[in-house]
Design a protein around this motif. Structure first.
Motif, PDB file in Angstrom:
ATOM      1  N   ASP A  72      -0.664  -0.519   1.478  1.00 31.18           N
ATOM      2  CA  ASP A  72      -2.124  -0.353   1.537  1.00 31.18           C
ATOM      3  C   ASP A  72      -2.555   1.000   0.979  1.00 31.18           C
ATOM      4  O   ASP A  72      -3.526   1.085   0.213  1.00 31.18           O
ATOM      5  N   ASN A  73      -1.849   2.046   1.346  1.00 32.85           N
ATOM      6  CA  ASN A  73      -2.200   3.379   0.855  1.00 32.85           C
ATOM      7  C   ASN A  73      -2.021   3.483  -0.651  1.00 32.85           C
ATOM      8  O   ASN A  73      -2.838   4.101  -1.336  1.00 32.85           O
ATOM      9  N   VAL A  74      -0.969   2.884  -1.172  1.00 27.34           N
ATOM     10  CA  VAL A  74      -0.733   2.918  -2.620  1.00 27.34           C
ATOM     11  C   VAL A  74      -1.846   2.173  -3.355  1.00 27.34           C
ATOM     12  O   VAL A  74      -2.354   2.647  -4.373  1.00 27.34           O
ATOM     13  N   ILE A  75      -2.264   1.030  -2.814  1.00 23.85           N
ATOM     14  CA  ILE A  75      -3.334   0.260  -3.452  1.00 23.85           C
ATOM     15  C   ILE A  75      -4.645   1.043  -3.432  1.00 23.85           C
ATOM     16  O   ILE A  75      -5.384   1.065  -4.424  1.00 23.85           O
ATOM     17  N   VAL A  76      -4.931   1.714  -2.334  1.00 21.43           N
ATOM     18  CA  VAL A  76      -6.165   2.503  -2.246  1.00 21.43           C
ATOM     19  C   VAL A  76      -6.144   3.654  -3.249  1.00 21.43           C
ATOM     20  O   VAL A  76      -7.141   3.917  -3.938  1.00 21.43           O
ATOM     21  N   VAL A  77      -5.019   4.335  -3.370  1.00 18.25           N
ATOM     22  CA  VAL A  77      -4.931   5.464  -4.310  1.00 18.25           C
ATOM     23  C   VAL A  77      -5.051   4.974  -5.747  1.00 18.25           C
ATOM     24  O   VAL A  77      -5.790   5.556  -6.557  1.00 18.25           O
ATOM     25  N   ILE A  78      -4.355   3.904  -6.086  1.00 17.66           N
ATOM     26  CA  ILE A  78      -4.430   3.376  -7.457  1.00 17.66           C
ATOM     27  C   ILE A  78      -5.843   2.880  -7.754  1.00 17.66           C
ATOM     28  O   ILE A  78      -6.388   3.131  -8.843  1.00 17.66           O
ATOM     29  N   GLY A  79      -6.475   2.197  -6.805  1.00 12.75           N
ATOM     30  CA  GLY A  79      -7.847   1.725  -7.004  1.00 12.75           C
ATOM     31  C   GLY A  79      -8.827   2.865  -7.164  1.00 12.75           C
ATOM     32  O   GLY A  79      -9.738   2.805  -7.991  1.00 12.75           O
ATOM     33  N   THR A  80      -8.640   3.931  -6.391  1.00 14.26           N
ATOM     34  CA  THR A  80      -9.531   5.095  -6.504  1.00 14.26           C
ATOM     35  C   THR A  80      -9.371   5.782  -7.845  1.00 14.26           C
ATOM     36  O   THR A  80     -10.363   6.132  -8.504  1.00 14.26           O
ATOM     37  N   LEU A  81      -8.129   5.984  -8.268  1.00 12.76           N
ATOM     38  CA  LEU A  81      -7.903   6.626  -9.576  1.00 12.76           C
ATOM     39  C   LEU A  81      -8.421   5.762 -10.727  1.00 12.76           C
ATOM     40  O   LEU A  81      -8.987   6.278 -11.697  1.00 12.76           O
ATOM     41  N   ALA A  82      -8.235   4.457 -10.619  1.00 12.34           N
ATOM     42  CA  ALA A  82      -8.733   3.558 -11.666  1.00 12.34           C
ATOM     43  C   ALA A  82     -10.258   3.565 -11.700  1.00 12.34           C
ATOM     44  O   ALA A  82     -10.867   3.559 -12.777  1.00 12.34           O
ATOM     45  N   SER A 120      -6.837   1.477 -17.599  1.00 13.49           N
ATOM     46  CA  SER A 120      -7.149   1.975 -16.259  1.00 13.49           C
ATOM     47  C   SER A 120      -8.631   1.818 -15.946  1.00 13.49           C
ATOM     48  O   SER A 120      -9.000   1.467 -14.819  1.00 13.49           O
ATOM     49  N   SER A 121      -9.489   2.044 -16.927  1.00  9.27           N
ATOM     50  CA  SER A 121     -10.918   1.901 -16.675  1.00  9.27           C
ATOM     51  C   SER A 121     -11.297   0.427 -16.483  1.00  9.27           C
ATOM     52  O   SER A 121     -12.208   0.124 -15.713  1.00  9.27           O
ATOM     53  N   GLU A 122     -10.606  -0.480 -17.157  1.00  3.94           N
ATOM     54  CA  GLU A 122     -10.856  -1.908 -16.936  1.00  3.94           C
ATOM     55  C   GLU A 122     -10.451  -2.316 -15.519  1.00  3.94           C
ATOM     56  O   GLU A 122     -11.152  -3.077 -14.853  1.00  3.94           O
ATOM     57  N   ILE A 123      -9.321  -1.804 -15.050  1.00  3.97           N
ATOM     58  CA  ILE A 123      -8.904  -2.074 -13.673  1.00  3.97           C
ATOM     59  C   ILE A 123      -9.919  -1.480 -12.702  1.00  3.97           C
ATOM     60  O   ILE A 123     -10.282  -2.102 -11.704  1.00  3.97           O
ATOM     61  N   GLY A 124     -10.399  -0.274 -13.008  1.00  6.05           N
ATOM     62  CA  GLY A 124     -11.414   0.359 -12.167  1.00  6.05           C
ATOM     63  C   GLY A 124     -12.697  -0.444 -12.105  1.00  6.05           C
ATOM     64  O   GLY A 124     -13.338  -0.527 -11.052  1.00  6.05           O
ATOM     65  N   LYS A 125     -13.089  -1.037 -13.227  1.00  7.29           N
ATOM     66  CA  LYS A 125     -14.292  -1.873 -13.247  1.00  7.29           C
ATOM     67  C   LYS A 125     -14.113  -3.080 -12.329  1.00  7.29           C
ATOM     68  O   LYS A 125     -15.025  -3.429 -11.570  1.00  7.29           O
ATOM     69  N   TRP A 126     -12.932  -3.693 -12.351  1.00  5.65           N
ATOM     70  CA  TRP A 126     -12.670  -4.831 -11.481  1.00  5.65           C
ATOM     71  C   TRP A 126     -12.602  -4.410 -10.016  1.00  5.65           C
ATOM     72  O   TRP A 126     -13.052  -5.139  -9.127  1.00  5.65           O
ATOM     73  N   VAL A 127     -12.065  -3.233  -9.748  1.00  5.03           N
ATOM     74  CA  VAL A 127     -12.030  -2.737  -8.367  1.00  5.03           C
ATOM     75  C   VAL A 127     -13.449  -2.545  -7.845  1.00  5.03           C
ATOM     76  O   VAL A 127     -13.763  -2.905  -6.703  1.00  5.03           O
ATOM     77  N   ILE A 128     -14.323  -1.993  -8.672  1.00  2.00           N
ATOM     78  CA  ILE A 128     -15.721  -1.801  -8.273  1.00  2.00           C
ATOM     79  C   ILE A 128     -16.391  -3.143  -8.003  1.00  2.00           C
ATOM     80  O   ILE A 128     -17.086  -3.313  -6.995  1.00  2.00           O
ATOM     81  N   MET A 129     -16.172  -4.114  -8.883  1.00  2.00           N
ATOM     82  CA  MET A 129     -16.799  -5.428  -8.697  1.00  2.00           C
ATOM     83  C   MET A 129     -16.309  -6.112  -7.425  1.00  2.00           C
ATOM     84  O   MET A 129     -17.110  -6.684  -6.671  1.00  2.00           O
ATOM     85  N   VAL A 130     -15.012  -6.047  -7.175  1.00  2.00           N
ATOM     86  CA  VAL A 130     -14.473  -6.683  -5.967  1.00  2.00           C
ATOM     87  C   VAL A 130     -14.983  -5.981  -4.713  1.00  2.00           C
ATOM     88  O   VAL A 130     -15.347  -6.628  -3.723  1.00  2.00           O
ATOM     89  N   THR A 131     -15.046  -4.661  -4.749  1.00  2.00           N
ATOM     90  CA  THR A 131     -15.511  -3.911  -3.583  1.00  2.00           C
ATOM     91  C   THR A 131     -16.977  -4.198  -3.283  1.00  2.00           C
ATOM     92  O   THR A 131     -17.344  -4.451  -2.126  1.00  2.00           O
ATOM     93  N   PHE A 132     -17.822  -4.167  -4.302  1.00  2.22           N
ATOM     94  CA  PHE A 132     -19.232  -4.482  -4.077  1.00  2.22           C
ATOM     95  C   PHE A 132     -19.412  -5.930  -3.654  1.00  2.22           C
ATOM     96  O   PHE A 132     -20.267  -6.251  -2.821  1.00  2.22           O
TER      97      PHE A 132
END
Length: 110
Positions: free
Chosen positions: A7-17, A35-47
């Motif tokens: 869980d911690n690794v996923i949170v850190v990778i998602g935050t950096l992305a 990395s920015s594409e992964i970050g965009k998906w992390v933002i969409m999933v979180t919202f």
């Protein structure tokens, strides 16, 4: 935060992305672009999860109000609180006909 769980690794990778998605200073190389594409998906999933949680909370409140109107004010829906199976669930497997148990649940109170 230590990186000793998945869980911690996923949170850190998602935050950096997610931070790399907002990194506009340098020209994007393939690694930064991925990395920015992964970050965009992390933002969409979180919202989406936050929005879904808000909708489910509001829907729960709506269902409670509908039950109040149709079960308590207008007797159109029969209440299941008096049902024997519900009484066992509410009282932890003990019905009104059973003698009360002590807080430990082992011996009966006289």
């Amino acid at each position: 935060m230590t990186l000793n769980s998945v869980d911690n690794v996923i949170v850190v990778i998602g935050t950096l992305a997610t931070l790399s998605y907002f990194f506009f200073t340098y020209k994007q190389n393939p690694v930064l672009h991925a990395s920015s594409e992964i970050g965009k998906w992390v933002i969409m999933v979180t919202f989406g999860a936050a929005f879904g949680s808000g909708i489910m909370g509001r829907l729960s409140l709506l269902i409670d109000r509908i039950l109040l109107v149709f079960r308590d004010w207008l007797p159109l829906i029969q209440s299941s609180v008096g049902a024997p199976w519900m009484e066992r669930v509410v009282r932890g497997g003990q019905t009104a006909a059973d003698p009360p148990l002590s807080p430990q649940g082992m011996e009966q109170i006289p």
